[in-house]
Design a protein around this motif. Structure first.
Motif, mmCIF file in Angstrom:
data_model
loop_
_atom_site.group_PDB
_atom_site.id
_atom_site.type_symbol
_atom_site.label_atom_id
_atom_site.label_comp_id
_atom_site.label_asym_id
_atom_site.label_seq_id
_atom_site.Cartn_x
_atom_site.Cartn_y
_atom_site.Cartn_z
ATOM 1 N N SER A 193 30.832 52.565 41.741
ATOM 2 C CA SER A 193 31.715 51.746 40.922
ATOM 3 C C SER A 193 31.196 51.657 39.504
ATOM 4 N N MET A 194 32.052 51.113 38.654
ATOM 5 C CA MET A 194 31.700 50.956 37.252
ATOM 6 C C MET A 194 32.438 49.756 36.693
ATOM 7 N N ILE A 195 31.750 48.973 35.900
ATOM 8 C CA ILE A 195 32.367 47.885 35.151
ATOM 9 C C ILE A 195 32.095 48.113 33.678
ATOM 10 N N ALA A 196 32.997 47.636 32.829
ATOM 11 C CA ALA A 196 32.797 47.868 31.399
ATOM 12 C C ALA A 196 33.691 46.963 30.566
ATOM 13 N N ARG A 197 33.281 46.806 29.331
ATOM 14 C CA ARG A 197 34.105 46.223 28.271
ATOM 15 C C ARG A 197 34.407 47.345 27.288
ATOM 16 N N HIS A 198 35.689 47.529 26.945
ATOM 17 C CA HIS A 198 36.044 48.595 26.018
ATOM 18 C C HIS A 198 35.475 48.280 24.635
ATOM 19 N N PRO A 199 34.843 49.256 23.988
ATOM 20 C CA PRO A 199 34.179 48.977 22.708
ATOM 21 C C PRO A 199 35.122 48.602 21.584
ATOM 22 N N ASP A 200 36.381 49.005 21.660
ATOM 23 C CA ASP A 200 37.331 48.717 20.579
ATOM 24 C C ASP A 200 38.303 47.592 20.917
ATOM 25 N N THR A 201 38.892 47.648 22.085
ATOM 26 C CA THR A 201 39.931 46.671 22.436
ATOM 27 C C THR A 201 39.380 45.384 23.038
ATOM 28 N N GLY A 202 38.169 45.438 23.565
ATOM 29 C CA GLY A 202 37.627 44.283 24.266
ATOM 30 C C GLY A 202 38.172 44.111 25.669
ATOM 31 N N HIS A 203 38.992 45.044 26.140
ATOM 32 C CA HIS A 203 39.499 44.964 27.506
ATOM 33 C C HIS A 203 38.342 45.045 28.500
ATOM 34 N N GLY A 255 42.987 42.025 29.820
ATOM 35 C CA GLY A 255 42.878 41.930 28.376
ATOM 36 C C GLY A 255 41.743 41.038 27.927
ATOM 37 N N CYS A 256 41.720 40.752 26.625
ATOM 38 C CA CYS A 256 40.596 40.023 26.040
ATOM 39 C C CYS A 256 40.933 38.577 25.685
ATOM 40 N N ASP A 257 42.113 38.100 26.052
ATOM 41 C CA ASP A 257 42.539 36.750 25.707
ATOM 42 C C ASP A 257 42.250 35.793 26.867
ATOM 43 N N PRO A 258 41.268 34.880 26.711
ATOM 44 C CA PRO A 258 40.921 33.996 27.816
ATOM 45 C C PRO A 258 41.973 32.941 28.125
ATOM 46 N N SER A 259 42.973 32.797 27.247
ATOM 47 C CA SER A 259 44.030 31.824 27.515
ATOM 48 C C SER A 259 45.050 32.345 28.534
ATOM 49 N N LEU A 260 44.999 33.643 28.829
ATOM 50 C CA LEU A 260 45.906 34.211 29.822
ATOM 51 C C LEU A 260 45.512 33.748 31.219
ATOM 52 N N PRO A 261 46.465 33.669 32.145
ATOM 53 C CA PRO A 261 46.114 33.266 33.514
ATOM 54 C C PRO A 261 45.194 34.285 34.165
ATOM 55 N N ALA A 262 44.416 33.815 35.129
ATOM 56 C CA ALA A 262 43.412 34.663 35.764
ATOM 57 C C ALA A 262 44.021 35.892 36.421
ATOM 58 N N TRP A 263 45.275 35.796 36.870
ATOM 59 C CA TRP A 263 45.899 36.915 37.585
ATOM 60 C C TRP A 263 46.531 37.942 36.652
#
Length: 294
Positions: free
Chosen positions: A4-14, A169-177
């Motif tokens: 497996s792999m986890i990551a944060r996109h370097p440009d979008t923050g996804h 996405g990178c917006d923490p105000s979005l719902p968890a799902w």
């Protein structure tokens, strides 16, 4: 083997996680993501609660290393666990217990972790890390490419069964799902290849969905551009062509729209039935809905 792999996109923050294994429905318990919070994978002797618990700790402000250390400390089976997480700032933490079935290990990079257990060779996780750092594109494309390279480098000692990917996405105000990408291959002879196909198909459907919305928002030129791109996609299908016809009608080109529908109807008459039902609802460039075909 589970890799497996986890990551944060370097440009979008996804934020995302991708996984493959020789077991049924790996997407059910291994990968976890939340928008603007982080991504987690929990595998080997999988404890699914690590996913939501670690995400809750990240949301409350804990550093990944602190969050993971706290859960491991209270876990009597910690040496049989393999866990990794990344937060919205790109900080990471990872653990491969000494009792994980060999070959097992992980590599930590810039806002990513690649990990594997029960691998055929010790190089699998390093291959994945190198692959992720060498390709561009969307996070889902980067994760799938790394997963494919790791699979090719290590094989699967139990055979190949399932794969999954989650991207938020990178917006923490979005719902968890809320997910940008949420795809699973639960039982397949070539799950990694099939996951790659689904990621490409998801790109086409994203174009189509945006185009349909643009039609009904009255943005005819944007709708046409998006839906032509969907229809011309390498996995573009009859439905994409149908909605291209709708966009052409909305943009004032009813003649081309009819030509498309006629071609679709040759192979399946139901497209004509759907067209007759849909056409009156399509807002034209002049602002009025389309009219039924005489």
């Amino acid at each position: 083997m589970t890799l497996s792999m986890i990551a944060r996109h370097p440009d979008t923050g996804h934020l995302g996680a991708a996984v493959h294994t020789g077991y049924l429905a790996v997407g059910q318990k291994v990968p976890w993501v939340q928008p603007g919070v982080g991504a987690v994978v929990t595998q080997a002797i999988t404890e699914a609660s690590y996913g939501p618990r670690l995400l809750d700790l990240l949301r409350s402000g804990h550093h990944p290393e602190e969050a993971l250390a706290g859960l491991l400390e209270e876990d009597p089976l910690r040496e049989s666990r393999q866990v990794a997480l990344v937060d919205a700032a790109g900080r990471v933490a990872a653990h491969t217990g000494r009792d994980c079935i060999q070959s097992a290990g992980h590599v930590v990079g810039d806002a990513y972790v690649a990990l594997a257990n029960m691998a055929e060779t010790d190089s699998v996780w390093s291959v994945m890390g190198d692959a992720f750092g060498s390709v561009g594109g969307t996070l889902s494309q980067m994760l799938c490419s790394a997963l494919a390279d790791g699979h090719a480098a290590g094989g699967d000692l139990r055979g190949s069964s399932s794969a999954a990917i989650l991207v938020a996405g990178c917006d923490p105000s979005l719902p968890a799902w809320d997910r940008l990408v949420d795809l699973r291959v639960d039982d397949h002879a070539e799950p990694v290849a099939e996951l790659g196909r689904l990621v490409r198909l998801d790109t086409m459907y994203a174009l189509m969905g945006r185009g349909i919305n643009a039609i009904y928002e009255g943005h005819g030129a944007e709708a046409l551009s998006l839906l032509v791109a969907a229809a011309d996609h390498d996995l573009g299908d009859d439905q994409a062509r149908f909605w291209e016809a709708a966009a052409r009608l909305a943009h004032g080109d009813g003649e081309t729209a009819e030509t498309i529908i006629e071609a679709l109807t040759i192979t399946d008459r139901r497209w004509r039935v759907l067209w007759e039902r849909l056409r009156p609802t399509i807002p034209l460039s002049g602002g009025s809905p389309g009219q039924p075909t005489p």
